[in-house]
Design a protein around this motif. Structure first.
Motif, PDB file in Angstrom:
ATOM      1  N   ASP A   1      28.872  38.399  47.044  1.00  0.00           N
ATOM      2  CA  ASP A   1      29.347  39.592  47.403  1.00  0.00           C
ATOM      3  C   ASP A   1      30.140  40.383  46.296  1.00  0.00           C
ATOM      4  N   LYS A   2      29.479  41.448  46.110  1.00  0.00           N
ATOM      5  CA  LYS A   2      29.852  42.200  44.896  1.00  0.00           C
ATOM      6  C   LYS A   2      31.339  42.634  45.134  1.00  0.00           C
ATOM      7  N   ASP A   3      31.754  43.331  46.264  1.00  0.00           N
ATOM      8  CA  ASP A   3      33.230  43.656  46.419  1.00  0.00           C
ATOM      9  C   ASP A   3      34.312  42.588  46.278  1.00  0.00           C
ATOM     10  N   LEU A   4      33.682  41.304  46.690  1.00  0.00           N
ATOM     11  CA  LEU A   4      34.658  40.284  46.463  1.00  0.00           C
ATOM     12  C   LEU A   4      34.846  39.917  45.081  1.00  0.00           C
ATOM     13  N   ILE A   5      33.758  39.816  44.405  1.00  0.00           N
ATOM     14  CA  ILE A   5      33.697  39.495  42.933  1.00  0.00           C
ATOM     15  C   ILE A   5      34.517  40.486  42.100  1.00  0.00           C
ATOM     16  N   LEU A   6      34.341  41.706  42.561  1.00  0.00           N
ATOM     17  CA  LEU A   6      35.195  42.976  41.847  1.00  0.00           C
ATOM     18  C   LEU A   6      36.738  42.691  42.172  1.00  0.00           C
ATOM     19  N   HIS A   7      37.102  42.452  43.365  1.00  0.00           N
ATOM     20  CA  HIS A   7      38.485  42.236  43.658  1.00  0.00           C
ATOM     21  C   HIS A   7      39.111  40.895  43.074  1.00  0.00           C
ATOM     22  N   ALA A   8      38.353  39.907  43.076  1.00  0.00           N
ATOM     23  CA  ALA A   8      38.931  38.517  42.607  1.00  0.00           C
ATOM     24  C   ALA A   8      39.053  38.690  40.956  1.00  0.00           C
ATOM     25  N   ASN A   9      38.023  39.570  40.348  1.00  0.00           N
ATOM     26  CA  ASN A   9      38.424  39.793  38.958  1.00  0.00           C
ATOM     27  C   ASN A   9      39.588  40.646  38.592  1.00  0.00           C
ATOM     28  N   CYS A  10      39.841  41.707  39.668  1.00  0.00           N
ATOM     29  CA  CYS A  10      40.933  42.568  39.391  1.00  0.00           C
ATOM     30  C   CYS A  10      42.368  41.632  39.669  1.00  0.00           C
ATOM     31  N   GLU A  11      42.219  40.563  40.565  1.00  0.00           N
ATOM     32  CA  GLU A  11      43.503  39.937  40.822  1.00  0.00           C
ATOM     33  C   GLU A  11      43.742  39.024  39.621  1.00  0.00           C
TER      34      GLU A  11
ATOM     35  N   LEU B   1      38.848  42.986  33.964  1.00  0.00           N
ATOM     36  CA  LEU B   1      38.788  44.300  34.492  1.00  0.00           C
ATOM     37  C   LEU B   1      37.229  44.866  34.363  1.00  0.00           C
ATOM     38  N   ASN B   2      36.869  44.422  32.888  1.00  0.00           N
ATOM     39  CA  ASN B   2      35.367  44.705  32.553  1.00  0.00           C
ATOM     40  C   ASN B   2      34.272  44.031  33.680  1.00  0.00           C
ATOM     41  N   TYR B   3      34.544  42.595  33.803  1.00  0.00           N
ATOM     42  CA  TYR B   3      33.811  42.004  35.031  1.00  0.00           C
ATOM     43  C   TYR B   3      33.876  42.676  36.115  1.00  0.00           C
ATOM     44  N   ALA B   4      35.106  43.086  36.727  1.00  0.00           N
ATOM     45  CA  ALA B   4      35.101  43.559  37.709  1.00  0.00           C
ATOM     46  C   ALA B   4      34.353  44.896  37.991  1.00  0.00           C
ATOM     47  N   GLN B   5      34.318  45.978  36.761  1.00  0.00           N
ATOM     48  CA  GLN B   5      33.684  47.141  36.652  1.00  0.00           C
ATOM     49  C   GLN B   5      32.062  46.971  36.686  1.00  0.00           C
ATOM     50  N   GLN B   6      31.550  45.700  36.303  1.00  0.00           N
ATOM     51  CA  GLN B   6      30.174  45.407  36.221  1.00  0.00           C
ATOM     52  C   GLN B   6      29.580  45.501  37.637  1.00  0.00           C
TER      53      GLN B   6
ATOM     54  N   LYS C   1      28.429  51.606  46.991  1.00  0.00           N
ATOM     55  CA  LYS C   1      29.040  51.283  48.466  1.00  0.00           C
ATOM     56  C   LYS C   1      30.551  50.565  48.183  1.00  0.00           C
ATOM     57  N   THR C   2      30.780  50.541  46.641  1.00  0.00           N
ATOM     58  CA  THR C   2      32.023  49.935  46.465  1.00  0.00           C
ATOM     59  C   THR C   2      33.282  50.663  47.240  1.00  0.00           C
ATOM     60  N   SER C   3      34.275  49.845  47.884  1.00  0.00           N
ATOM     61  CA  SER C   3      35.368  50.399  48.546  1.00  0.00           C
ATOM     62  C   SER C   3      36.322  51.372  47.491  1.00  0.00           C
ATOM     63  N   ASN C   4      36.686  52.211  47.897  1.00  0.00           N
ATOM     64  CA  ASN C   4      37.462  53.104  47.194  1.00  0.00           C
ATOM     65  C   ASN C   4      38.861  52.563  47.220  1.00  0.00           C
ATOM     66  N   LYS C   5      39.339  51.575  48.154  1.00  0.00           N
ATOM     67  CA  LYS C   5      40.440  50.595  47.937  1.00  0.00           C
ATOM     68  C   LYS C   5      40.380  49.917  46.502  1.00  0.00           C
ATOM     69  N   TYR C   6      39.494  49.070  46.144  1.00  0.00           N
ATOM     70  CA  TYR C   6      39.291  48.592  45.239  1.00  0.00           C
ATOM     71  C   TYR C   6      39.114  49.190  44.198  1.00  0.00           C
ATOM     72  N   LEU C   7      38.358  50.474  44.116  1.00  0.00           N
ATOM     73  CA  LEU C   7      38.286  51.278  42.793  1.00  0.00           C
ATOM     74  C   LEU C   7      39.618  51.940  42.204  1.00  0.00           C
ATOM     75  N   LYS C   8      40.493  52.335  43.468  1.00  0.00           N
ATOM     76  CA  LYS C   8      41.581  52.811  42.753  1.00  0.00           C
ATOM     77  C   LYS C   8      42.568  51.855  42.018  1.00  0.00           C
ATOM     78  N   SER C   9      42.446  50.783  42.691  1.00  0.00           N
ATOM     79  CA  SER C   9      43.431  49.521  42.307  1.00  0.00           C
ATOM     80  C   SER C   9      42.747  49.331  40.820  1.00  0.00           C
ATOM     81  N   MET C  10      41.460  48.999  40.506  1.00  0.00           N
ATOM     82  CA  MET C  10      41.059  48.686  39.274  1.00  0.00           C
ATOM     83  C   MET C  10      41.307  49.623  38.210  1.00  0.00           C
TER      84      MET C  10
ATOM     85  N   LEU D   1      45.038  49.794  37.331  1.00  0.00           N
ATOM     86  CA  LEU D   1      45.183  48.494  36.407  1.00  0.00           C
ATOM     87  C   LEU D   1      44.755  48.611  34.917  1.00  0.00           C
ATOM     88  N   TYR D   2      43.681  49.245  34.901  1.00  0.00           N
ATOM     89  CA  TYR D   2      42.908  49.527  33.776  1.00  0.00           C
ATOM     90  C   TYR D   2      44.037  50.459  32.667  1.00  0.00           C
TER      91      TYR D   2
END
Length: 307
Positions: free
Chosen positions: A113-123, A141-146, A151-160, A163-164
């Motif tokens: 699940d790419k969204d969850l992988i992104l989110h977990a790496n951000c956390e 954060l680089n892992y998250a961006q990969q 289709k990635t949620s804007n909620k995850y993107l703005k947080s990522m 944090l960057y």
């Protein structure tokens, strides 16, 4: 009378109290919420605002795991570890939180699940930031961006992106910090997230302050403050007012600095924001010292050490 009242108000001790909340009652109050994520967000949001004892932390971890197990969903089982991490994170148990977030990441990867992988790496990245391990923060954060897709949620993107920006600012890489904060601003403008936009304007102000471009910093702080006043965000107002007051102290506009620092510190006290309160007290001490009021400066420096 008003000035005397404010001066007295600032010197009252700042309380740090263990919560008397009943964990069972808090969880039971969300029984009518059927969606696991909505319910988990609400519970963690409530727990983030209070100081928990070790017993309460353990009880909260057990209860959130119980809810995740009952949901019968592998995705929710993964998200459970995010909530466990959040509970520990907000109690400043960052190393323990990392253990939970890495389990969250492992399960997310198993689900592909790419969204969850992104989110977990951000956390994970945010937690490493709290531990002052900025290299590992950027790494995750680089892992998250990969894992960003169209289709990635804007909620995850703005947080990522936020944090960057904050991490690069701390590393004194200001061009990168501004680039990523601007990406966060673009998303928030696009989705009409006006309230959260205030945070990004404040973040940009912090970068310009570090760059000693004080006029630009004040420009963004004022944009942030305007939105925070509109939404009656007292915590946010406290942060921005204290930031503005510190800049006006640097610029030797001591009257303006005193007004902003006093209002910001009073608001921080009102909403029990100990860190902001301490920053405000220190700012007032600096301002008094700069104007030659050494007795008041000494009193405030002493108060700062006691907060």
């Amino acid at each position: 009378m008003k000035k005397v009242f404010i001066y007295f108000f600032l010197f009252i001790g700042f309380p740090v109290l263990k919560s008397q909340v009943n964990i069972d009652s808090l969880f039971n109050s969300t029984d009518t919420i059927k969606d696991f994520v909505v319910r988990g967000d609400k519970i963690c949001g409530a727990l983030s605002k209070i100081v928990l004892s070790n017993t309460q932390i353990q009880k909260s971890l057990e209860k959130i795991s119980e809810l995740g197990n009952k949901s019968g969903s592998k995705k929710n089982a993964a998200i459970t570890y995010n909530y466990r991490g959040n509970i520990l994170y907000f109690q400043k148990k960052f190393n323990e939180a990392l253990t939970e977030y890495f389990t969250y990441l492992k399960l997310a990867e198993e689900l592909k699940d790419k969204d969850l992988i992104l989110h977990a790496n951000c956390e994970i990245g945010e937690t490493y930031f709290k531990l002052d391990n900025h290299a590992y923060s950027i790494k995750h954060l680089n892992y998250a961006q990969q894992n960003v897709t169209n289709k990635t949620s804007n909620k995850y993107l703005k947080s990522m992106y936020s944090l960057y920006g904050t991490t690069y600012k701390t590393m004194n890489q200001f061009d990168s910090a501004l680039k990523y904060h601007q990406k966060a601003i673009e998303i928030k403008l696009k989705i009409g997230d006006k309230k959260d936009l205030a945070g990004s304007y404040n973040n940009v102000g912090l970068v310009y302050k570090r760059m000693k471009q004080y006029d630009k910093a004040l420009e963004y702080y004022n944009q942030s403050l305007k939105i925070k006043r509109e939404f009656n965000d007292k915590k946010g107002q406290a942060s921005t007012l204290i930031n503005m007051g510190n800049i006006h102290t640097i610029l030797k506009d001591n009257k303006k600095a005193f007004e902003e620092l006093t209002e910001g510190t009073k608001l921080a006290k009102e909403v029990n924001e100990g860190e902001f309160f301490a920053n405000g007290i220190e700012g007032l001490a600096d301002n008094y010292y700069q104007t030659g009021e050494y007795k008041k400066a000494s009193d405030y420096y002493l108060r700062y050490k006691q907060v």
